[in-house]
Design an enzyme around this catalytic site. Structure first.
Site, PDB file in Angstrom:
ATOM      1  N   CYS A 220      77.350 -20.632  -7.306  1.00  0.00           N
ATOM      2  CA  CYS A 220      78.292 -19.723  -6.184  1.00  0.00           C
ATOM      3  C   CYS A 220      78.656 -21.684  -5.327  1.00  0.00           C
ATOM      4  O   CYS A 220      80.121 -21.619  -4.491  1.00  0.00           O
ATOM      5  CB  CYS A 220      77.246 -19.686  -4.294  1.00  0.00           C
ATOM      6  SG  CYS A 220      76.409 -20.596  -5.009  1.00  0.00           S
TER       7      CYS A 220
ATOM      8  N   GLU B   3      74.323 -16.925   2.780  1.00  0.00           N
ATOM      9  CA  GLU B   3      74.501 -17.852   1.247  1.00  0.00           C
ATOM     10  C   GLU B   3      75.564 -16.900   1.181  1.00  0.00           C
ATOM     11  O   GLU B   3      74.916 -16.323  -0.009  1.00  0.00           O
ATOM     12  CB  GLU B   3      73.272 -17.785   0.999  1.00  0.00           C
ATOM     13  CG  GLU B   3      72.093 -18.977   1.939  1.00  0.00           C
ATOM     14  CD  GLU B   3      72.837 -19.793   2.561  1.00  0.00           C
ATOM     15  OE1 GLU B   3      73.933 -20.827   1.972  1.00  0.00           O
ATOM     16  OE2 GLU B   3      72.191 -20.895   3.479  1.00  0.00           O
TER      17      GLU B   3
ATOM     18  N   GLU C  44      87.292 -16.094  -5.241  1.00  0.00           N
ATOM     19  CA  GLU C  44      86.309 -16.332  -6.224  1.00  0.00           C
ATOM     20  C   GLU C  44      85.686 -15.673  -7.405  1.00  0.00           C
ATOM     21  O   GLU C  44      86.134 -14.656  -7.327  1.00  0.00           O
ATOM     22  CB  GLU C  44      84.607 -16.321  -5.205  1.00  0.00           C
ATOM     23  CG  GLU C  44      83.389 -16.643  -6.415  1.00  0.00           C
ATOM     24  CD  GLU C  44      82.058 -16.200  -5.359  1.00  0.00           C
ATOM     25  OE1 GLU C  44      82.468 -15.084  -5.399  1.00  0.00           O
ATOM     26  OE2 GLU C  44      81.831 -17.268  -5.019  1.00  0.00           O
TER      27      GLU C  44
END
Ligand code: NAD
Length: 470
Positions: A278, A244, A377
């Site tokens: 996230c 993940e 990110e």
């Protein structure tokens, strides 16, 4: 909140060395806890305990396993205030949000997995074969710091429900809730070897877990860089891996959307947990003709999100989790300015908050899809508003990312939003304000990962299939 032992084999176990990791409050910059800096030797002992534990746990009935999870959830429920306080220190999450989202929600999820396993279909006949779902074995779980208890529960609860045993390494920055979970497991006398915890650095403890020959599967949540390394090591050992990883999720606002509502929802989503999420919608894709109006609406919504001490009830956004995280985010903000995006709000450190790892929530407009802040990110409170020419252009830009974790669409009708959602290459999409669903699978396309967590489908990751021909 000082711990000098790991937890495995149903007991607190002295670390093989006396080194410790300090846990720092993101708001006060003071030490608020300490956990052992484990070694490969600690991991080996914990994995052996998990292997012994697996022999018995995998034979425990489904009903009994469900009841153990419910007992564990009940024991955690009595600890909600302490766990929330610890996480607000570690991560900087505002206490009210911390209580609900960081603690009450995952505690509920522990018990829910009991319900999921009770109703799971574990055997099926296919022609003359009986196909059985069996627990995969010892699962190594490695978790990040942003939603520390939630990330642990997303792995541990379905793994235990499926009949696996777990060796967990929590994040160095936010390990305290995992120790409180071990205390709860001990209090309810969860059988020895079922839940085992070793704290320490990823490079040492994490890699020792992934590389251990007696670990059958690794479930990892964290950055793309560490996920690559974990995937490579697991591949070498021919073991199943669930990853993940990061995200750069897009929120598409179409020309017939109710703009005020949609933009407010987009800003709130991006900024939750001070952007340390996230699945955050960090790119807001809007019609070029409405771009300036969106920037104004976004700034107005942002002004409602008070930045401050996570323990002050008026605070919506707290500090970032660490000095390193703050500096990374400030660097990205400088890159955004340098590459020519228009700064609409925020843009640096808040003058009135000298102590704590604070960054002003920041909005950039006129962001081009190729800019660094639209591609990487950031993992902080930074929103990029990207103008698009058409609906097709918005879908293309949304999908033009190495990631594919989450996303949103807001359109004038559900049908139009649904049609766009189907074209997005991402694991989850919320349309027209659709809320988070605890039953829905969560996980990534592309470099956001492999596998799914949350809800009844998460159990599937922890099964091995056996076919018996009769
Ligand atoms: P990180 O990768 O630095 O660390 C995550 C965990 O991995 C920590 O426990 C760390 O000690 C361990 N680790 C680091 N290197 C390792 C190695 N070589 N071998 C084994 N373990 C290792 O990530 P982070 O900074 O803690 O978390 C932020 C990242 O996590 C972001 O990229 C975020 O998007 C991602 N994340 C993803 C999800 C999801 O569900 N997809 C959820 C939360 C966070």
């Amino acid at each position: 909140m000082v711990h000098d032992s790991h937890y495995y084999d149903g007991a607190w176990q002295a670390s093989t060395v006396s080194d410790a990791i300090d846990v720092i409050s993101s708001a006060t910059e003071q030490v608020v806890g300490r956990v052992p800096r484990g070694t490969a030797e600690d991991v080996d002992r914990a994995v052996k305990a998990a292997r012994r534990g697996f022999e018995a746990w995998s034979q425990v009935s489904v009903e009994e396993r469900a009841q153990w999870l419910e007992k564990l959830a009940a024991a955690m429920k009595t600890r909600v205030p302490q766990v929330a306080e610890a996480i607000s220190h570690e991560v900087g999450t505002a206490l009210s949000y911390s209580t609900k989202v960081q603690v009450e929600f995952p505690v509920m999820m522990i018990g829910l997995n009991g319900r999921f396993i009770r109703s799971a279909k574990l055997e099926d006949e296919l022609g003359h074969s009986l196909v059985i779902k069996e627990p995969i074995g010892v699962v190594g779980c490695i978790t990040p710091w942003n939603y520390p208890l939630h990330q642990v529960v997303c792995k541990m609860a379905p793994a235990l429900a499926a009949g696996c045993t777990v060796v967990l390494k929590p994040a160095e920055l936010a390990p305290l809730s995992a120790f409180m979970l071990a205390e709860a497991a001990h209090e309810v006398s969860l059988p020895a070897g079922v839940l085992n915890i070793v704290s320490g650095p990823g490079r040492v403890v994490g890699e020792a877990i992934v590389g251990h020959p007696d670990v059958d599967m690794v479930s990892f949540t964290g950055s793309l860089a560490a996920g690559r390394r974990v995937g490579a090591l697991a591949g070498d050992g021919i073991k199943k891996v669930c990853l993940e990883l990061g995200g750069k999720s897009a929120f598409i606002v179409l020309d017939d959307a109710p703009f005020e509502k949609a933009v407010a929802a987009g800003v709130n989503n991006c900024m939750q947990n001070s952007g340390q999420t996230c699945s955050a919608w960090t790119r807001m894709l809007v019609p070029r003709a409405r771009h300036d109006e969106v920037a104004e609406l976004a700034a107005a919504q942002l002004a409602k999100l008070t930045l401050g001490d996570p323990f002050d009830p008026a605070t919506r956004l707290g500090p970032l989790a660490s000095a390193a995280q703050r500096d990374t985010v400030l660097d990205y903000i400088e890159t955004g300015k340098r590459e020519g995006a228009t700064l609409v709000a925020g843009g640096g450190r808040p003058a009135h908050l000298g102590t704590g790892y604070f960054v002003e929530p920041t909005i950039f407009a006129d962001v081009a899809p190729g800019m660094t802040i639209a591609r990487e990110e950031i993992f902080g409170p930074v929103l990029s508003i990207v103008p698009c020419d058409t609906e097709a252009d918005a879908v293309r830009i949304a999908n033009d990312s190495i990631y594919g974790l989450a996303g949103g669409v807001w359109a004038g009708t559900k049908e139009r939003a649904m049609e766009v959602a189907r074209r997005m290459r991402t694991g989850q999409v919320d349309i027209n304000g659709g809320r988070f669903n605890i039953l829905a699978p969560f996980g990534g396309y592309k470099k956001s990962g492999i596998g799914r967590e949350i809800g009844p489908l998460a159990l599937e990751e922890f099964f091995q299939l056996k076919a018996i021909q009769q």
